[in-house]
Design an enzyme around this catalytic site. Structure first.
Site, PDB file in Angstrom:
ATOM      1  N   LYS A  11     -54.266  -8.874  28.054  1.00 48.35           N
ATOM      2  CA  LYS A  11     -54.335 -10.154  27.316  1.00 48.35           C
ATOM      3  C   LYS A  11     -54.029 -10.126  25.743  1.00 48.35           C
ATOM      4  CE  LYS A  11     -58.254 -10.013  24.660  1.00 48.35           C
ATOM      5  NZ  LYS A  11     -57.962  -9.623  23.237  1.00 48.35           N
ATOM      6  N   PRO A  96     -52.570  -0.043  27.031  1.00 48.19           N
ATOM      7  CA  PRO A  96     -53.146   0.948  25.945  1.00 48.19           C
ATOM      8  C   PRO A  96     -54.639   0.943  25.775  1.00 48.19           C
ATOM      9  CG  PRO A  96     -51.325  -0.177  24.931  1.00 48.19           C
ATOM     10  CD  PRO A  96     -51.503  -0.726  26.228  1.00 48.19           C
ATOM     11  N   VAL A  97     -55.427   1.896  25.692  1.00 43.86           N
ATOM     12  CA  VAL A  97     -56.760   1.868  25.536  1.00 43.86           C
ATOM     13  C   VAL A  97     -57.358   1.669  24.191  1.00 43.86           C
ATOM     14  CG1 VAL A  97     -58.728   3.240  25.843  1.00 43.86           C
ATOM     15  CG2 VAL A  97     -57.124   3.620  27.321  1.00 43.86           C
ATOM     16  N   ALA A  98     -58.437   0.649  23.957  1.00 41.10           N
ATOM     17  CA  ALA A  98     -58.757   0.202  22.443  1.00 41.10           C
ATOM     18  C   ALA A  98     -57.397  -0.226  21.774  1.00 41.10           C
ATOM     19  CB  ALA A  98     -59.433   1.279  21.969  1.00 41.10           C
ATOM     20  N   GLY A 104     -59.622  -2.230  28.903  1.00 36.14           N
ATOM     21  CA  GLY A 104     -60.806  -1.935  29.711  1.00 36.14           C
ATOM     22  C   GLY A 104     -61.201  -2.954  30.629  1.00 36.14           C
ATOM     23  N   ALA A 106     -59.655  -5.526  31.797  1.00 38.86           N
ATOM     24  CA  ALA A 106     -58.696  -5.588  32.844  1.00 38.86           C
ATOM     25  C   ALA A 106     -59.091  -4.649  34.153  1.00 38.86           C
ATOM     26  CB  ALA A 106     -57.294  -5.475  32.375  1.00 38.86           C
ATOM     27  N   ASP A 138     -64.768 -10.222  27.574  1.00 37.45           N
ATOM     28  CA  ASP A 138     -63.420 -10.515  27.880  1.00 37.45           C
ATOM     29  C   ASP A 138     -63.417 -10.688  29.335  1.00 37.45           C
ATOM     30  OD1 ASP A 138     -62.646 -10.965  25.317  1.00 37.45           O
ATOM     31  OD2 ASP A 138     -61.724  -8.836  25.371  1.00 37.45           O
TER      32      ASP A 138
END
Ligand code: C5P
Length: 296
Positions: A11, A96-98, A104, A106, A138
């Site tokens: 998102k 991508p992470v963070a 996360g 998702a 989220d």
């Protein structure tokens, strides 16, 4: 062996208006979420206890065990249903992470959807959304996809119909930003100011009714952008380069460090992505479109 595959989008926030800190420590938000076509895949298959593996471009950065939000999602769902949490989760990580893209969240949404199916629980959207909110602000949106206004701490959703697709370039940064660190920094620069009730404003809602990129571009707003750029000063150059290369508009996505650039068309997004990579102002650039939806 039966397995269930969930494909879950990333998102961006077209508007992120951040209000005051609430008694529970979260900030009151008014945001417009849009899910975009960069997908993680979560495969749920029979297991003994909950285990998780991660592969794909960002698999190396996915936490193991109970630090993994998809693992917590599976456990929370099993607890809610009163059954043993037995599942093997295999995540293919393209988000991508963070990175400010809710990757996360998702994966948590994907795990809820896939385990609900694997365990044949038959929980409906409302049940799942309640469990999602307990996992993260989220996660309810990531379960819904599309385009939506989020209020409360982001978990209260109102779906928005949009007239057409928007084409974006996600400029992926090297490294990560901690969402809580970005919010803390905002609080520290805000102390002397009075903070008004957050509102997404009318201009983004009107712009989405036509999905005209110029109108949407003018309505983009992110209250976390200034502090994200302070924490990661190189984003100034990334944002400026995107604009110089002809993006309709550019914004930091969520708490960053990913930047989202609005393009005029799918072709424009593809060429802009290639130019951003050539300019060396991001680690990667990916052309995507929104709204996107999760699928099973
Ligand atoms: O809800 P979630 O665990 O994803 O939030 C991560 C962090 O982001 C929180 O710990 C908090 O620091 C910050 N946050 C916030 N207000 C929100 C959402 C998130 O302060 N509405």
């Amino acid at each position: 062996v039966r397995q269930v595959i969930a494909r879950v989008p990333a998102k961006i926030n077209l508007v992120l208006a951040v209000g005051a800190v609430r008694p529970d420590g979260y900030h009151e938000l008014a945001t417009v979420f849009q899910a975009v076509s960069l997908y993680d895949e979560v495969v749920a298959s029979p297991g003994d206890g909950v285990s998780v593996s991660a592969s794909g471009p960002y698999g190396y950065a996915v936490p193991a065990g109970d630090l993994n939000i998809a693992v917590r999602a599976a456990r929370t769902l099993a607890h809610h249903a009163g059954i043993a949490a037995d599942v093997r989760l295999d995540i293919t990580k393209a988000i991508p992470v963070a990175g400010g893209l809710a990757g996360g969240s998702a994966d948590a949404a994907g795990a809820l959807l896939a385990c609900n199916e694997l365990w044949r629980l038959g929980l409906d959207d409302r049940d799942l959304s309640g469990i999602a909110a307990a996992l993260g602000s989220d996660v309810p949106f990531m379960l819904a996809g599309g385009t939506a206004v989020g209020t409360g701490r982001g978990e209260q959703l109102r779906h928005l119909d949009t007239a057409g697709m928007l084409h974006w370039v996600l400029a992926i940064a090297d490294g990560q930003l901690s969402t809580s660190a970005v919010y803390r920094r905002l609080d520290s620069v805000r102390t002397s100011q009075s903070v008004s009730k957050p509102d997404v404003g009318q201009s983004i809602l009107t712009a989405l009714q036509t999905a005209d990129p110029v109108a949407v571009g003018l309505a983009l707003r992110n209250d976390l952008q200034e502090v994200a750029v302070e924490l990661r000063p190189t984003l100034t150059q990334t944002l400026q380069t995107g604009r110089d290369l002809g993006a309709v508009s550019g914004i930091v996505s969520g708490s960053g460090p990913t930047c989202a650039f609005l393009a005029r068309s799918a072709d424009h997004a593809r060429s802009l992505a290639a130019e951003l990579v050539s300019a060396g102002v991001c680690a990667d650039a990916i052309a995507v479109a929104g709204p996107a939806f999760l699928s099973e």
